[in-house]
Design a protein around this motif. Structure first.
Motif, PDB file in Angstrom:
ATOM      1  N   LEU A   5      -0.642  16.143 -14.206  1.00  0.00           N
ATOM      2  CA  LEU A   5      -0.961  17.539 -14.515  1.00  0.00           C
ATOM      3  C   LEU A   5      -1.616  18.152 -13.280  1.00  0.00           C
ATOM      4  CD1 LEU A   5      -2.404  17.184 -18.132  1.00  0.00           C
ATOM      5  CD2 LEU A   5      -0.052  17.689 -17.435  1.00  0.00           C
ATOM      6  N   LYS A   6      -1.051  19.242 -12.835  1.00  0.00           N
ATOM      7  CA  LYS A   6      -1.471  19.829 -11.556  1.00  0.00           C
ATOM      8  C   LYS A   6      -2.046  21.229 -11.756  1.00  0.00           C
ATOM      9  CE  LYS A   6       2.164  17.186  -9.350  1.00  0.00           C
ATOM     10  NZ  LYS A   6       3.484  17.204  -8.714  1.00  0.00           N
TER      11      LYS A   6
ATOM     12  N   SER B  43      11.293  14.651 -19.912  1.00  0.00           N
ATOM     13  CA  SER B  43      10.549  13.429 -20.153  1.00  0.00           C
ATOM     14  C   SER B  43       9.716  13.104 -18.916  1.00  0.00           C
ATOM     15  CB  SER B  43      11.528  12.287 -20.442  1.00  0.00           C
ATOM     16  OG  SER B  43      10.837  11.089 -20.648  1.00  0.00           O
ATOM     17  N   GLY B  44       8.438  12.797 -19.142  1.00  0.00           N
ATOM     18  CA  GLY B  44       7.556  12.469 -18.028  1.00  0.00           C
ATOM     19  C   GLY B  44       6.888  13.664 -17.383  1.00  0.00           C
ATOM     20  N   ALA B  45       7.108  14.855 -17.931  1.00  0.00           N
ATOM     21  CA  ALA B  45       6.524  16.062 -17.338  1.00  0.00           C
ATOM     22  C   ALA B  45       5.039  16.217 -17.647  1.00  0.00           C
ATOM     23  CB  ALA B  45       7.281  17.307 -17.824  1.00  0.00           C
ATOM     24  N   GLY B  46       4.534  15.501 -18.654  1.00  0.00           N
ATOM     25  CA  GLY B  46       3.110  15.577 -18.979  1.00  0.00           C
ATOM     26  C   GLY B  46       2.797  16.267 -20.289  1.00  0.00           C
TER      27      GLY B  46
ATOM     28  N   THR C 260       0.575  13.996 -22.423  1.00  0.00           N
ATOM     29  CA  THR C 260      -0.718  13.890 -21.733  1.00  0.00           C
ATOM     30  C   THR C 260      -1.548  15.143 -21.962  1.00  0.00           C
ATOM     31  OG1 THR C 260       0.205  12.415 -20.067  1.00  0.00           O
ATOM     32  CG2 THR C 260      -1.816  13.600 -19.477  1.00  0.00           C
ATOM     33  N   LEU C 261      -0.932  16.308 -21.825  1.00  0.00           N
ATOM     34  CA  LEU C 261      -1.655  17.562 -22.056  1.00  0.00           C
ATOM     35  C   LEU C 261      -2.144  17.645 -23.502  1.00  0.00           C
ATOM     36  CD1 LEU C 261      -2.699  20.297 -21.125  1.00  0.00           C
ATOM     37  CD2 LEU C 261      -0.440  21.247 -21.674  1.00  0.00           C
TER      38      LEU C 261
ATOM     39  N   GLY D  78      -6.514  17.456 -27.344  1.00  0.00           N
ATOM     40  CA  GLY D  78      -7.035  16.834 -28.563  1.00  0.00           C
ATOM     41  C   GLY D  78      -8.237  15.953 -28.328  1.00  0.00           C
ATOM     42  N   THR D  79      -8.699  15.898 -27.097  1.00  0.00           N
ATOM     43  CA  THR D  79      -9.881  15.132 -26.659  1.00  0.00           C
ATOM     44  C   THR D  79      -9.699  13.620 -26.791  1.00  0.00           C
ATOM     45  OG1 THR D  79     -11.150  15.143 -28.735  1.00  0.00           O
ATOM     46  CG2 THR D  79     -11.398  17.075 -27.287  1.00  0.00           C
ATOM     47  N   ILE D  80      -8.466  13.168 -26.886  1.00  0.00           N
ATOM     48  CA  ILE D  80      -8.182  11.736 -26.936  1.00  0.00           C
ATOM     49  C   ILE D  80      -8.168  11.172 -25.520  1.00  0.00           C
ATOM     50  CG2 ILE D  80      -6.403  10.018 -27.501  1.00  0.00           C
ATOM     51  CD1 ILE D  80      -5.600  11.854 -29.821  1.00  0.00           C
ATOM     52  N   GLU D  81      -7.720  11.962 -24.590  1.00  0.00           N
ATOM     53  CA  GLU D  81      -7.588  11.572 -23.180  1.00  0.00           C
ATOM     54  C   GLU D  81      -8.523  12.451 -22.350  1.00  0.00           C
ATOM     55  OE1 GLU D  81      -6.180   9.328 -20.222  1.00  0.00           O
ATOM     56  OE2 GLU D  81      -5.062   9.202 -22.104  1.00  0.00           O
ATOM     57  N   THR D  82      -9.020  11.923 -21.248  1.00  0.00           N
ATOM     58  CA  THR D  82      -9.870  12.715 -20.364  1.00  0.00           C
ATOM     59  C   THR D  82      -9.037  13.293 -19.216  1.00  0.00           C
ATOM     60  OG1 THR D  82     -10.438  10.782 -19.045  1.00  0.00           O
ATOM     61  CG2 THR D  82     -11.917  11.337 -20.866  1.00  0.00           C
ATOM     62  N   TYR D  83      -9.559  14.317 -18.598  1.00  0.00           N
ATOM     63  CA  TYR D  83      -8.907  14.925 -17.449  1.00  0.00           C
ATOM     64  C   TYR D  83      -9.813  14.774 -16.244  1.00  0.00           C
ATOM     65  CZ  TYR D  83     -11.981  18.862 -18.610  1.00  0.00           C
ATOM     66  OH  TYR D  83     -13.074  19.646 -18.901  1.00  0.00           O
TER      67      TYR D  83
END
Length: 146
Positions: free
Chosen positions: A17-18, A36-39, A42-43, A48-53
């Motif tokens: 993510l850029k 597929s694989g664009a993010g 991930t976004l 959803g606060t499951i993953e950090t940035y």
């Protein structure tokens, strides 16, 4: 309400993510489209606060006007339970529980009385047109029903 500004995510040396900016107003419905694989996932996991940035000086994530970056792990878990709804598919559903019980689990964690949780779950299932499957186990549901 969601407001994300300048969100970056790296996996090893891959900059996934850029500098994503997104604003979603209450009641607004959006879709994420991309290769597929664009993010996309991930976004969604970051929102959803499951993953950090990757936190940069200008990076911000606000959910319901609350700055997520200011929350500790316990506050974030409580916020997620109170404010965010996830619709998981496949492996996240617990196979020993019925569809309606799987939907109720977050409410039970939040100590919502069983009758209230089940009533709300059934309302949601009715809205989605799957109320007839309320007593089915996950292996008895189609991919879309899950």
């Amino acid at each position: 309400m969601i407001s994300a500004k300048n969100i970056h995510k790296f996996y090893e040396n891959n900059h996934i993510l850029k500098g994503i900016d997104i604003d979603v107003n209450k009641g607004e419905i959006i879709s994420l489209v991309g290769a597929s694989g664009a993010g996309k996932t991930t976004l969604l996991q970051i929102l959803g606060t499951i993953e950090t940035y990757m936190s940069k000086e200008s990076s911000r994530l606000f959910l319901n006007n609350q700055d997520i970056s200011l929350m500790n792990d316990d506050e974030l878990a409580n916020f997620r339970n109170q404010e965010i709804g996830f619709v998981f598919q496949f492996h996240q559903l617990l196979p020993e529980f019925t569809a309606v019980e799987n939907i109720c689990i977050p409410a039970f964690i939040n100590k919502v009385p069983k009758k209230i949780a089940e009533t709300k779950a059934k309302e949601l299932m009715d809205y989605l047109g799957i109320i007839k499957k309320k007593n089915n186990k996950p292996n008895e549901l189609s991919g879309g029903e899950k």
